[in-house]
Design an enzyme around this catalytic site. Structure first.
Site, PDB file in Angstrom:
ATOM      1  N   SER A 100       2.719 -41.857  -0.929  1.00 17.75           N
ATOM      2  CA  SER A 100       1.487 -42.576  -1.206  1.00 17.75           C
ATOM      3  C   SER A 100       1.131 -42.494  -2.685  1.00 17.75           C
ATOM      4  O   SER A 100       1.868 -42.987  -3.536  1.00 17.75           O
ATOM      5  CB  SER A 100       0.370 -42.048  -0.312  1.00 17.75           C
ATOM      6  N   ASP A 122      -3.040 -48.503  -3.956  1.00 18.32           N
ATOM      7  CA  ASP A 122      -2.233 -47.356  -4.335  1.00 18.32           C
ATOM      8  C   ASP A 122      -0.764 -47.721  -4.096  1.00 18.32           C
ATOM      9  O   ASP A 122      -0.458 -48.812  -3.602  1.00 18.32           O
ATOM     10  CB  ASP A 122      -2.682 -46.109  -3.578  1.00 18.32           C
ATOM     11  N   ASP A 179       1.662 -47.229  -1.988  1.00 21.11           N
ATOM     12  CA  ASP A 179       2.168 -47.722  -0.706  1.00 21.11           C
ATOM     13  C   ASP A 179       1.206 -48.708  -0.056  1.00 21.11           C
ATOM     14  O   ASP A 179       1.408 -49.140   1.076  1.00 21.11           O
ATOM     15  CB  ASP A 179       2.501 -46.580   0.247  1.00 21.11           C
ATOM     16  N   ASP A 219      -1.755 -48.680   1.232  1.00 26.06           N
ATOM     17  CA  ASP A 219      -2.613 -48.455   2.391  1.00 26.06           C
ATOM     18  C   ASP A 219      -4.067 -48.221   1.977  1.00 26.06           C
ATOM     19  O   ASP A 219      -4.953 -48.162   2.827  1.00 26.06           O
ATOM     20  CB  ASP A 219      -2.103 -47.315   3.274  1.00 26.06           C
TER      21      ASP A 219
END
Length: 533
Positions: free
Chosen positions: A151, A297, A299, A301
């Site tokens: 992440s 961010d 990734d 999510d």
């Protein structure tokens, strides 16, 4: 847990990656003469990287206390054994990955191990956002999903998240059972792989996600100039596809941060919450007279939002975005349960109460939010995570959230209003709920536990001069909640980073932003003193 020299030699002999084995051998050979090498080796063998509800996350390095191919293969073998024990063989397992160092190798190894264990291992077609993986688990009727990502962690980290068949991240006792299965795995070199049986999915799964997210929003105004940054992550292409499909064509990506880059060269930390992370996006927005900045961010999510105001551009807090999204859904007649966490603003509860819909407050983490109620229609956490369509993605989704925010901003712009103006209207109606966060990054995790122990032993008697109630959130979670007159503080360790966090909230009944800001500053000063910053 400690390892002997014999244990270290055995790990090296069993390492599936020759480069990693050589790295450890150098440390072992020089450890007797180099204090630095000996310390590094001791850290790498201080214990195994622990598998929790967030899966694995740690630095990319050889040894049991790091993310590497041996650790990941053992994790995949343990997951496969756990799935077999729970009746999974023959079903699909979907594996996704981001663009961090090692992600593709970790994903391919996992897929090959799951295939060898009798599962239909399905690998996403390329680097893709985490929400696409969470969507694919349910869309394809899979027994589980794996997402290789760290992440918004620093560049030298990676991670391994596991999703259950319901499309949500695992919760206890699954994490402990998988951890036990990992410990029971035999020699790493003996773990069977079957790469030839792995199915690489085509772009149809991505198209299905884009179509499903686009269908969430009705037709309406789309005049909005959007600046977007993926912070060197994997979000740009999917975000662009969703916004374009929904009719938002005035889309300006930050060129320096548009493409995936595992070095994240333009930011100190690839987290939109960190100071400076949005500097390039804000500069582009000012240069092109944009209406809004949307940031994901790495990734994708999470979603951050920045808007222009009378004093220049500012980033909205996660609580502000969460309340705006909930307000829009409620005004659109979306009924069901609305959920947030113990560290987020209490304003969502006030909105839900006024509209006569269900409201649930959970522990931190989307694994709890998405399980808040069977009729959940919206959930958010202050750390920029939003589930605007839990029927599609049972996790935070920064892409569908970005679309919902864009629709709201365009609608308000058409009506001569703005996101900031709507926040002021809500404050006039409900009072001003102002939030802030004190975050302490540490080098030694023991500093966090020591601070929590001290705060439990020495709680405050007052907050801003008013008597304070103190609640220890153990054993449900490692946290403390202090309440005063119109004030609230929650202190807890971060679940993903070496940080201690304090979440602050003040409620100003008059709705005055200046009064709330001043009160919040005083509360922040008191909390910083308590934390000894």
């Amino acid at each position: 847990m400690t390892f002997s020299i014999e244990d270290i030699r055995a790990w090296i002999a069993d390492d599936v990656d020759p480069a990693a084995a050589a790295e450890l051998q150098v440390l072992l050979d020089t450890g007797a003469d180099s204090e630095q090498a000996a310390t590094e080796l001791a850290d790498r063998f201080s214990g195994p990287l622990v598998f929790g509800t967030a899966g694995l996350r740690g630095p990319l390095r050889a040894g049991p206390n790091g993310m590497n191919r041996t650790v990941v293969r053992r994790a995949a073998a343990g997951l496969a054994a756990w799935l077999v024990a729970h009746g999974g063989p023959g079903r699909a397992v979907v594996i996704g990955y981001d663009a961090r160092y090692g992600s593709l190798d970790f994903a391919r190894d996992s897929a090959a191990i799951l295939a060898a264990a009798g599962f239909e291992a399905q690998l996403l077609p390329r680097v893709l956002p985490t929400p696409v993986l969470a969507f694919a688990v349910r869309q394809l009727g899979a027994a589980a999903g794996v997402m290789v990502t760290a992440s918004h962690n620093p560049p030298r980290d990676n991670g391994y998240k596991v999703y259950a068949a319901d499309g949500a991240q695992i919760v206890p006792p699954a994490d402990r059972e998988i951890e036990a299965a990992i410990r029971a795995v035999g020699p790493s070199r003996d773990v069977p792989l079957d790469p030839d049986s792995v199915l690489v999915l085509d772009e149809a799964i991505v198209a299905s996600y884009v179509a499903a997210v686009t269908a969430l929003v009705p037709e309406g105004p789309r005049e909005l100039r959007i600046v977007h940054t993926a912070l060197h992550g994997v979000g740009t292409e999917t975000v662009r596809a969703v916004l374009d499909s929904a009719g938002f064509t005035d889309f300006l990506p930050v060129p320096e941060q548009e493409l995936p880059d595992p070095e994240f060269p333009t930011v100190t930390f690839p987290n939109p919450e960190e100071p400076g992370a949005l500097d390039l996006a804000l500069a582009l927005a000012r240069d092109h007279n944009a209406d809004i900045v949307l940031a994901n961010d790495p990734d994708a999510d999470r979603c951050a939002v920045a808007v222009p105001g009378p004093d220049g551009w500012r980033m909205l807090r996660g609580d502000e975005v969460g309340v705006l999204l909930a307000d829009a859904l409620l005004r659109d007649g979306i009924r069901g349960t609305y959920a947030t966490t113990i560290v987020s603003s209490a304003m969502l509860g006030a909105l839900a109460g006024r509209h006569g819909v269900g409201y649930v407050e959970t522990l931190t983490g989307f694994k709890w939010i998405v399980r808040a109620a069977p009729d959940l229609v919206f959930g958010y956490e202050e750390a920029l995570g939003y589930a605007v369509a839990p029927g599609l993605v049972r996790d935070k989704d920064g892409i569908s959230a970005a679309l919902r925010v864009a629709v709201l901003a365009a609608t308000l712009k058409r009506d001569g209003s703005s996101l900031l103006a709507r926040l002021d209207e809500l404050a006039a109606e409900y009072g001003r709920f102002a939030t802030d966060q004190v975050s302490v990054r540490v080098e030694d995790l023991a500093d966090i536990s020591d601070t929590m122990q001290r705060l439990r032993a020495e709680p405050p008697a007052t907050l801003l001069g008013a008597p304070a109630s103190v609640e220890d959130l153990l054993p449900a979670t490692d946290g403390l909640r202090w309440r005063g007159e119109g004030t609230r503080v929650v202190i807890r360790p971060s679940g993903t980073e070496p940080k201690l966090k304090a979440y602050l909230e003040v409620v100003e009944p008059s709705g005055s932003a200046d009064t709330a800001r001043a009160t919040l500053a005083r509360l922040r000063a008191e909390v910083e003193t308590a934390l000894r910053l």
